[in-house]
Design a protein around this motif. Structure first.
Motif, PDB file in Angstrom:
ATOM      1  N   ARG A 126     -76.821 -84.872   4.578  1.00 30.20           N
ATOM      2  CA  ARG A 126     -76.379 -85.493   5.825  1.00 30.20           C
ATOM      3  C   ARG A 126     -76.363 -84.413   6.896  1.00 30.20           C
ATOM      4  O   ARG A 126     -76.128 -83.242   6.598  1.00 30.20           O
ATOM      5  N   LEU A 127     -76.576 -84.837   8.142  1.00 28.06           N
ATOM      6  CA  LEU A 127     -76.784 -83.874   9.208  1.00 28.06           C
ATOM      7  C   LEU A 127     -75.965 -84.264  10.433  1.00 28.06           C
ATOM      8  O   LEU A 127     -76.023 -85.409  10.890  1.00 28.06           O
ATOM      9  N   ALA A 128     -75.190 -83.304  10.959  1.00 30.82           N
ATOM     10  CA  ALA A 128     -74.436 -83.506  12.199  1.00 30.82           C
ATOM     11  C   ALA A 128     -74.875 -82.470  13.216  1.00 30.82           C
ATOM     12  O   ALA A 128     -74.960 -81.274  12.900  1.00 30.82           O
ATOM     13  N   LEU A 129     -75.146 -82.912  14.440  1.00 30.29           N
ATOM     14  CA  LEU A 129     -75.689 -82.057  15.491  1.00 30.29           C
ATOM     15  C   LEU A 129     -74.832 -82.214  16.735  1.00 30.29           C
ATOM     16  O   LEU A 129     -74.677 -83.322  17.262  1.00 30.29           O
ATOM     17  N   VAL A 237     -77.866 -89.145  10.273  1.00 31.69           N
ATOM     18  CA  VAL A 237     -77.669 -88.134  11.310  1.00 31.69           C
ATOM     19  C   VAL A 237     -76.575 -88.586  12.268  1.00 31.69           C
ATOM     20  O   VAL A 237     -76.586 -89.730  12.750  1.00 31.69           O
ATOM     21  N   LEU A 238     -75.644 -87.690  12.545  1.00 31.23           N
ATOM     22  CA  LEU A 238     -74.617 -87.885  13.564  1.00 31.23           C
ATOM     23  C   LEU A 238     -74.884 -86.916  14.708  1.00 31.23           C
ATOM     24  O   LEU A 238     -75.077 -85.717  14.484  1.00 31.23           O
ATOM     25  N   VAL A 239     -74.913 -87.436  15.935  1.00 32.03           N
ATOM     26  CA  VAL A 239     -75.025 -86.583  17.121  1.00 32.03           C
ATOM     27  C   VAL A 239     -73.777 -86.792  17.968  1.00 32.03           C
ATOM     28  O   VAL A 239     -73.465 -87.928  18.359  1.00 32.03           O
ATOM     29  N   ALA A 285     -65.034 -87.325  12.775  1.00 32.17           N
ATOM     30  CA  ALA A 285     -66.419 -87.785  12.820  1.00 32.17           C
ATOM     31  C   ALA A 285     -67.221 -87.229  11.652  1.00 32.17           C
ATOM     32  O   ALA A 285     -68.049 -87.933  11.067  1.00 32.17           O
ATOM     33  N   LEU A 286     -66.984 -85.976  11.302  1.00 34.29           N
ATOM     34  CA  LEU A 286     -67.698 -85.387  10.174  1.00 34.29           C
ATOM     35  C   LEU A 286     -67.290 -86.056   8.864  1.00 34.29           C
ATOM     36  O   LEU A 286     -68.127 -86.316   7.995  1.00 34.29           O
ATOM     37  N   ARG A 287     -66.004 -86.359   8.706  1.00 35.92           N
ATOM     38  CA  ARG A 287     -65.547 -87.048   7.490  1.00 35.92           C
ATOM     39  C   ARG A 287     -66.227 -88.404   7.343  1.00 35.92           C
ATOM     40  O   ARG A 287     -66.629 -88.804   6.261  1.00 35.92           O
ATOM     41  N   GLU A 288     -66.337 -89.123   8.454  1.00 40.53           N
ATOM     42  CA  GLU A 288     -66.984 -90.438   8.410  1.00 40.53           C
ATOM     43  C   GLU A 288     -68.442 -90.305   8.010  1.00 40.53           C
ATOM     44  O   GLU A 288     -68.961 -91.109   7.227  1.00 40.53           O
ATOM     45  N   LEU A 289     -69.123 -89.289   8.515  1.00 44.82           N
ATOM     46  CA  LEU A 289     -70.505 -89.049   8.128  1.00 44.82           C
ATOM     47  C   LEU A 289     -70.604 -88.682   6.652  1.00 44.82           C
ATOM     48  O   LEU A 289     -71.445 -89.222   5.914  1.00 44.82           O
TER      49      LEU A 289
END
Length: 292
Positions: A126-129, A237-239, A285-289
């Motif tokens: 999983r990717l967060a940007l 992906v989360l932005v 937000a990261l936990r949800e991702l």
């Protein structure tokens, strides 16, 4: 004493010939790697990392060329390509025992994370940007007087010599300008952390410039090649970003959707340094991702 992430262990890990990264590791569980931005170090994640460490194994390196990580000479204009820096991150995770991991990056670290997602899709779950658009799109959306916000991109894109001399003459003024300008809440970066960022940047002028110079050269070429080949980010992906689309006149979510079909795009109300200005929201937000 230099500030650290409380409760985390520090070590140096070799990730490439002649390149060791300084890394803080804490917690237990599924791995998540957090990459910092400019002009910062791994310390920018101190609140979020401590929060996530209750459920995850959290890995916070200083990027190649930053903080207490090695700063190899840029002999060919490619040493600080995002492709090389992404390979560092994958090698780091593997050295710590993780073939697959979640990855989040802010600013420069987000560009490294983006490249890791394209180059190493089997490694990134999983990717967060946070607060960027891809390099090739950055240059395309900046134009006219609105591009003045990114003057540093143009300065550090110049051939070797001039940018290093100009920035090296007053490094604290240069790097401090961004720490002061980009934070909506100056209290988010306390004096001791600000001083640590300035000390680290003062000792890394050449490598920081090389990182940015790569983003006006080889990084653009790599992005263009992926775009032409139709390569996309296959993982969720989360932005999280400020409303740069409104400020610069483009569709930010649309830019990202072209690269990431499985996208959640969120516009935040805080400043650029969101992991320090609103760490609870970023951690949520990261936990949800990660849990999705």
């Amino acid at each position: 004493m230099e500030p650290i992430i409380d409760g985390f262990d520090y070590r140096r890990v070799q990730v490439a010939p002649g390149v060791e990264l300084n890394v803080a590791v804490g917690g237990a569980g599924e791995p998540v790697v957090l990459l910092h931005g400019f002009p910062q170090t791994h310390l920018m994640w101190r609140h979020v990392a401590a929060d996530l460490a209750g459920e995850y194994r959290v890995i916070c390196p200083d990027l190649r060329g930053y903080g207490d990580s090695d700063k190899p000479a840029d002999v060919d204009g490619r040493v600080y390509s995002k492709r090389n820096m992404a390979a560092d991150v994958v090698a780091l995770a593997r050295a710590l025992g993780h073939e697959r991991f979640a990855l989040a990056g802010h600013d420069r670290g987000a560009l490294v994370a983006f490249r890791a997602g394209l180059d190493h899709p089997d490694a990134i779950t999983r990717l967060a940007l946070l607060d960027v658009v891809p390099t090739v799109d950055t240059w395309e959306v900046m134009s006219g007087v609105s591009a003045a916000v990114g003057f540093h991109l143009y300065l550090m894109a110049q051939p070797p010599g001039l940018p290093e001399r100009l920035i090296g003459a007053e490094p604290d003024v240069f790097f401090g300008h961004f720490l002061d300008l980009w934070a909506r809440d100056p209290r988010a970066i306390p004096a001791e952390v600000r001083a640590a960022y300035l000390r680290a940047s003062r000792g890394a002028v050449d490598s920081i410039v090389a990182d940015y110079r790569a983003s006006a050269g080889v990084d653009v070429e790599d992005d263009q090649a992926d775009r032409a080949a139709g390569n996309r980010l296959g993982m969720p992906v989360l932005v999280l970003q400020q409303d740069w689309g409104a400020a610069l006149g483009y569709d930010a979510a649309g830019v990202w959707r072209a690269w990431a079909p499985d996208l959640r795009h969120v516009t935040v109300e805080c400043g650029h340094f969101m992991a320090e200005e609103d760490p609870a929201a970023v951690a949520k937000a990261l936990r949800e991702l990660l849990a999705g």
